[in-house]
Design a protein around this motif. Structure first.
Motif, short mmCIF file in Angstrom:
data_model
loop_
_atom_site.label_atom_id
_atom_site.label_comp_id
_atom_site.label_asym_id
_atom_site.label_seq_id
_atom_site.Cartn_x
_atom_site.Cartn_y
_atom_site.Cartn_z
N THR A 171 0.83 -1.19 0.00
CA THR A 171 0.00 0.00 0.00
C THR A 171 0.87 1.25 0.00
O THR A 171 1.99 1.25 0.51
N ARG A 173 -0.06 5.22 1.03
CA ARG A 173 -1.14 6.02 1.60
C ARG A 173 -1.26 7.38 0.92
O ARG A 173 -0.27 7.91 0.40
N VAL A 180 -6.08 4.63 0.24
CA VAL A 180 -4.72 4.18 -0.07
C VAL A 180 -4.71 3.60 -1.47
O VAL A 180 -5.76 3.18 -2.01
N GLU A 181 -3.53 3.57 -2.07
CA GLU A 181 -3.35 2.83 -3.31
C GLU A 181 -2.97 1.40 -2.94
O GLU A 181 -2.02 1.18 -2.18
N LEU A 182 -3.71 0.43 -3.42
CA LEU A 182 -3.49 -0.98 -3.12
C LEU A 182 -2.86 -1.64 -4.33
O LEU A 182 -3.45 -1.65 -5.42
N LEU A 220 -3.95 -2.88 8.24
CA LEU A 220 -3.87 -1.47 7.87
C LEU A 220 -4.75 -0.66 8.82
O LEU A 220 -5.95 -0.89 8.92
#
Length: 231
Positions: A171, A173, A180-182, A220
């Motif tokens: 991830t 953030r 978040v970018e996953l 997370l």
């Protein structure tokens, strides 16, 4: 120890339901020359059992099933005079004794730690270097054999990682935002390759040191909620 308990930056589980509370910073006594304790081990009932120092400017921390503590340090710790922090990555026992050091087995010298994870008997420490040839690396440590392997990260400076076999979830953030970018990736030989990316809406704000991987699951922290994401 009052300051550490009031301003902890890392919380991790230990065997037998004990837990570890750590402040990211420490200082050296000008009169005694020793480094102040910045880690406290608590019993399951919350009673302090031990206190010790695990280096300065801790950017990432994780514990394994055997109770070992693993740290990745920031630039102020690496260049700040603490001997074990200077290597960038370190392993410790629950008495604050150094149990592992890189000893020249990294592809570059670390500048800043990013995040960390465990996977069965292995530990992953993520960091980036400050040299012109550098970048972000995923370093896998196998304490039982002493094996150390480092791979270029498929994304720069992730703040969360979990690994299961040849798969990983990472991830990045959006600081202080609810998203978040996953990123999902797979290891093919010596290369981690991104297989998917998506934006994940979180129930609360996502801040620094928000992610920690435990045996294939990324925990997370988003506000007052923990999300569990499987690799």
């Amino acid at each position: 120890m009052e300051d550490i308990r009031m301003r902890p930056s890392h919380l991790a589980l230990l065997p037998d339901s004990r837990f570890l509370l750590v402040s990211g910073r420490t200082f050296r006594s000008e009169t005694e020359g020793s480094w102040a304790s910045n880690a406290v081990v608590f019993s399951p009932s919350g009673t302090p059992e031990a206190e010790f120092c695990v280096g300065d400017d801790i950017a990432a921390l994780v514990t394994d099933a055997h109770g070992r503590i693993w740290t990745a340090h920031g630039d102020e710790g690496i260049y700040g005079g603490h001997p074990e922090s200077g290597a960038g990555l370190a392993g410790w026992d629950t008495q604050g004794r150094i149990s592992w050091a890189p000893e020249g087995r990294l592809p570059d010298h670390p500048l800043e730690g990013c995040t960390a994870a465990t996977e069965n008997g292995q530990v992953w420490l993520v960091w980036y270097s400050g040299s012109s040839r550098g970048g972000t690396f995923l370093t896998r440590i196998t304490p039982s054999t002493g094996d150390v392997a480092s791979y270029p990260s498929p994304v720069p400076a992730p703040d969360g990682i979990a690994v299961r076999d040849n798969r990983a979830v990472l991830t990045r953030r959006n600081h202080n935002k609810r998203s978040v970018e996953l990123i999902r990736a797979e290891l093919n030989g010596t290369t981690w390759t991104v297989t998917s990316r998506r934006r994940l809406r979180a129930p609360g704000r996502v801040v620094m040191r928000c992610g920690q991987g435990r045996d294939g699951f990324l925990w997370l922290r988003a506000g007052n909620t923990w999300l569990r994401i499987g690799a």
